[in-house]
Design a protein around this motif. Sequence first.
Motif, PDB file in Angstrom:
ATOM      1  N   GLU A   9       2.985  -7.486  11.919  1.00 57.35           N
ATOM      2  CA  GLU A   9       3.944  -6.148  11.196  1.00 57.35           C
ATOM      3  C   GLU A   9       3.622  -5.003  10.455  1.00 57.35           C
ATOM      4  O   GLU A   9       4.217  -3.916  10.298  1.00 57.35           O
ATOM      5  CB  GLU A   9       4.519  -7.514   9.927  1.00 57.35           C
ATOM      6  N   VAL A  10       2.477  -5.191   9.417  1.00 55.86           N
ATOM      7  CA  VAL A  10       2.205  -3.931   8.678  1.00 55.86           C
ATOM      8  C   VAL A  10       1.946  -2.993   9.798  1.00 55.86           C
ATOM      9  O   VAL A  10       1.857  -1.323  10.051  1.00 55.86           O
ATOM     10  CB  VAL A  10       1.562  -4.468   8.183  1.00 55.86           C
ATOM     11  N   THR A  11       1.531  -2.550  10.807  1.00 57.63           N
ATOM     12  CA  THR A  11       0.454  -1.685  11.620  1.00 57.63           C
ATOM     13  C   THR A  11       1.710  -0.510  11.766  1.00 57.63           C
ATOM     14  O   THR A  11       0.908   0.460  11.403  1.00 57.63           O
ATOM     15  CB  THR A  11       0.393  -1.839  13.035  1.00 57.63           C
ATOM     16  N   PRO A  15       7.680   0.354   4.420  1.00 59.56           N
ATOM     17  CA  PRO A  15       7.743  -0.972   2.841  1.00 59.56           C
ATOM     18  C   PRO A  15       8.734  -1.482   3.252  1.00 59.56           C
ATOM     19  O   PRO A  15       7.891  -2.781   3.037  1.00 59.56           O
ATOM     20  CB  PRO A  15       7.892   0.599   2.090  1.00 59.56           C
ATOM     21  N   GLU A  16       9.987  -1.416   3.487  1.00 60.25           N
ATOM     22  CA  GLU A  16      10.555  -2.863   3.163  1.00 60.25           C
ATOM     23  C   GLU A  16      10.196  -3.351   4.361  1.00 60.25           C
ATOM     24  O   GLU A  16      10.674  -4.849   4.065  1.00 60.25           O
ATOM     25  CB  GLU A  16      11.922  -2.063   4.153  1.00 60.25           C
ATOM     26  N   GLY A  17       8.908  -3.501   5.436  1.00 57.86           N
ATOM     27  CA  GLY A  17       8.845  -4.045   6.432  1.00 57.86           C
ATOM     28  C   GLY A  17       7.501  -5.088   5.934  1.00 57.86           C
ATOM     29  O   GLY A  17       7.071  -5.825   6.854  1.00 57.86           O
ATOM     30  N   ILE A  18       6.765  -4.116   4.288  1.00 57.67           N
ATOM     31  CA  ILE A  18       5.621  -4.733   4.832  1.00 57.67           C
ATOM     32  C   ILE A  18       5.467  -5.417   3.213  1.00 57.67           C
ATOM     33  O   ILE A  18       4.510  -6.510   2.912  1.00 57.67           O
ATOM     34  CB  ILE A  18       4.602  -3.334   4.139  1.00 57.67           C
ATOM     35  N   LEU A  19       6.386  -4.889   2.620  1.00 56.19           N
ATOM     36  CA  LEU A  19       6.502  -6.076   1.244  1.00 56.19           C
ATOM     37  C   LEU A  19       7.033  -7.025   1.175  1.00 56.19           C
ATOM     38  O   LEU A  19       6.815  -7.823   0.264  1.00 56.19           O
ATOM     39  CB  LEU A  19       7.048  -4.962   0.647  1.00 56.19           C
ATOM     40  N   PRO A  20       7.672  -7.387   1.637  1.00 56.75           N
ATOM     41  CA  PRO A  20       8.304  -9.266   1.894  1.00 56.75           C
ATOM     42  C   PRO A  20       7.172  -9.638   1.984  1.00 56.75           C
ATOM     43  O   PRO A  20       6.624 -10.804   0.678  1.00 56.75           O
ATOM     44  CB  PRO A  20       9.130  -9.034   2.767  1.00 56.75           C
ATOM     45  N   ALA A  21       5.987  -9.770   2.403  1.00 58.49           N
ATOM     46  CA  ALA A  21       4.754 -10.681   2.608  1.00 58.49           C
ATOM     47  C   ALA A  21       3.878 -11.059   1.251  1.00 58.49           C
ATOM     48  O   ALA A  21       3.800 -12.136   0.687  1.00 58.49           O
ATOM     49  CB  ALA A  21       4.237 -10.321   3.509  1.00 58.49           C
ATOM     50  N   PRO A  22       3.416  -9.585   0.480  1.00 60.66           N
ATOM     51  CA  PRO A  22       2.699 -10.576  -0.423  1.00 60.66           C
ATOM     52  C   PRO A  22       3.772 -10.716  -1.785  1.00 60.66           C
ATOM     53  O   PRO A  22       3.468 -11.892  -2.685  1.00 60.66           O
ATOM     54  CB  PRO A  22       1.957  -8.038  -0.904  1.00 60.66           C
ATOM     55  N   LEU A  40      -4.056  -4.184   0.811  1.00 60.37           N
ATOM     56  CA  LEU A  40      -3.635  -3.488   1.995  1.00 60.37           C
ATOM     57  C   LEU A  40      -2.287  -3.378   2.030  1.00 60.37           C
ATOM     58  O   LEU A  40      -1.424  -1.481   2.482  1.00 60.37           O
ATOM     59  CB  LEU A  40      -3.742  -3.575   2.783  1.00 60.37           C
ATOM     60  N   ALA A  41      -1.432  -3.802   2.056  1.00 66.24           N
ATOM     61  CA  ALA A  41      -0.059  -3.974   2.144  1.00 66.24           C
ATOM     62  C   ALA A  41       0.644  -2.635   1.151  1.00 66.24           C
ATOM     63  O   ALA A  41       0.990  -2.067   1.144  1.00 66.24           O
ATOM     64  CB  ALA A  41       0.744  -5.053   1.902  1.00 66.24           C
ATOM     65  N   PHE A  42       0.325  -2.910  -0.127  1.00 63.47           N
ATOM     66  CA  PHE A  42       0.729  -1.965  -1.523  1.00 63.47           C
ATOM     67  C   PHE A  42      -0.371  -0.421  -0.651  1.00 63.47           C
ATOM     68  O   PHE A  42       1.220  -0.215  -1.189  1.00 63.47           O
ATOM     69  CB  PHE A  42       0.388  -2.485  -2.999  1.00 63.47           C
ATOM     70  N   ARG A  43      -1.245  -0.961  -0.905  1.00 58.22           N
ATOM     71  CA  ARG A  43      -1.948   0.817  -0.527  1.00 58.22           C
ATOM     72  C   ARG A  43      -0.886   1.104   0.488  1.00 58.22           C
ATOM     73  O   ARG A  43      -0.495   2.442   0.405  1.00 58.22           O
ATOM     74  CB  ARG A  43      -3.221   0.414   0.412  1.00 58.22           C
ATOM     75  N   CYS A  46       1.882   2.449  -0.772  1.00 56.85           N
ATOM     76  CA  CYS A  46       2.440   3.227  -1.464  1.00 56.85           C
ATOM     77  C   CYS A  46       2.032   4.873  -0.901  1.00 56.85           C
ATOM     78  O   CYS A  46       2.387   5.689  -2.093  1.00 56.85           O
ATOM     79  CB  CYS A  46       1.496   3.166  -3.102  1.00 56.85           C
ATOM     80  N   LEU A  47       1.295   4.783  -0.427  1.00 57.66           N
ATOM     81  CA  LEU A  47       1.048   5.923   0.855  1.00 57.66           C
ATOM     82  C   LEU A  47       2.490   6.777   1.180  1.00 57.66           C
ATOM     83  O   LEU A  47       2.725   7.111   1.317  1.00 57.66           O
ATOM     84  CB  LEU A  47       0.096   5.341   2.094  1.00 57.66           C
ATOM     85  N   GLN A  48       3.680   5.847   1.885  1.00 59.01           N
ATOM     86  CA  GLN A  48       5.064   5.826   2.482  1.00 59.01           C
ATOM     87  C   GLN A  48       5.773   6.814   0.474  1.00 59.01           C
ATOM     88  O   GLN A  48       6.288   6.929   0.878  1.00 59.01           O
ATOM     89  CB  GLN A  48       5.564   4.443   2.606  1.00 59.01           C
ATOM     90  N   ARG A  49       5.688   5.966  -0.642  1.00 58.66           N
ATOM     91  CA  ARG A  49       6.301   6.336  -0.800  1.00 58.66           C
ATOM     92  C   ARG A  49       5.761   6.644  -2.433  1.00 58.66           C
ATOM     93  O   ARG A  49       5.453   5.628  -3.494  1.00 58.66           O
ATOM     94  CB  ARG A  49       7.170   4.679  -1.609  1.00 58.66           C
ATOM     95  N   PRO A  50       4.529   7.829  -2.709  1.00 57.37           N
ATOM     96  CA  PRO A  50       3.589   8.191  -3.451  1.00 57.37           C
ATOM     97  C   PRO A  50       4.620   8.075  -5.051  1.00 57.37           C
ATOM     98  O   PRO A  50       3.692   8.220  -5.926  1.00 57.37           O
ATOM     99  CB  PRO A  50       3.268   9.048  -3.438  1.00 57.37           C
ATOM    100  N   VAL A  51       5.339   8.561  -5.231  1.00 58.00           N
ATOM    101  CA  VAL A  51       6.053   8.732  -7.011  1.00 58.00           C
ATOM    102  C   VAL A  51       7.648   8.091  -6.839  1.00 58.00           C
ATOM    103  O   VAL A  51       8.094   8.134  -7.314  1.00 58.00           O
ATOM    104  CB  VAL A  51       7.037   9.895  -6.224  1.00 58.00           C
ATOM    105  N   ASP A  52       7.256   7.166  -6.407  1.00 54.86           N
ATOM    106  CA  ASP A  52       8.060   5.834  -6.488  1.00 54.86           C
ATOM    107  C   ASP A  52       7.806   4.705  -7.674  1.00 54.86           C
ATOM    108  O   ASP A  52       6.466   3.901  -7.383  1.00 54.86           O
ATOM    109  CB  ASP A  52       8.618   4.794  -4.800  1.00 54.86           C
TER     110      ASP A  52
END
Length: 86
Positions: A9-11, A15-22, A40-43, A46-52
């Motif tokens: 999933e994470v590949t 962020p909406e697809g990544i964050l449910p797992a952690p 990895l999930a949070f990194r 955060c790369l996709q939303r660096p100012v969130d």
Amino acid sequence: MPVRNFIEEVTFATPEGILPAPRDAWAEDWMAMPVRARDLAFRLACLQRPVDPELLREAAADLLPFGPDRDRSTEDLKARATRPEN
């Protein structure tokens, strides 16, 4: 199986697809997901939303329990969360 599904999933996930797992791991058993997978999930998120700021604070809070080797990253995320958008 959950970790394999997470990696698939994470590949290319948003962020909406990544964050449910952690987040789910944290809610059920905060040590259920390996630390590196959480990092990895949070990194990636955060790369996709660096100012969130909300995401940056959440990522910092997730790193905090995992020891002094992550303290610098935690402090960086907290500082970025308080910076005004450019």
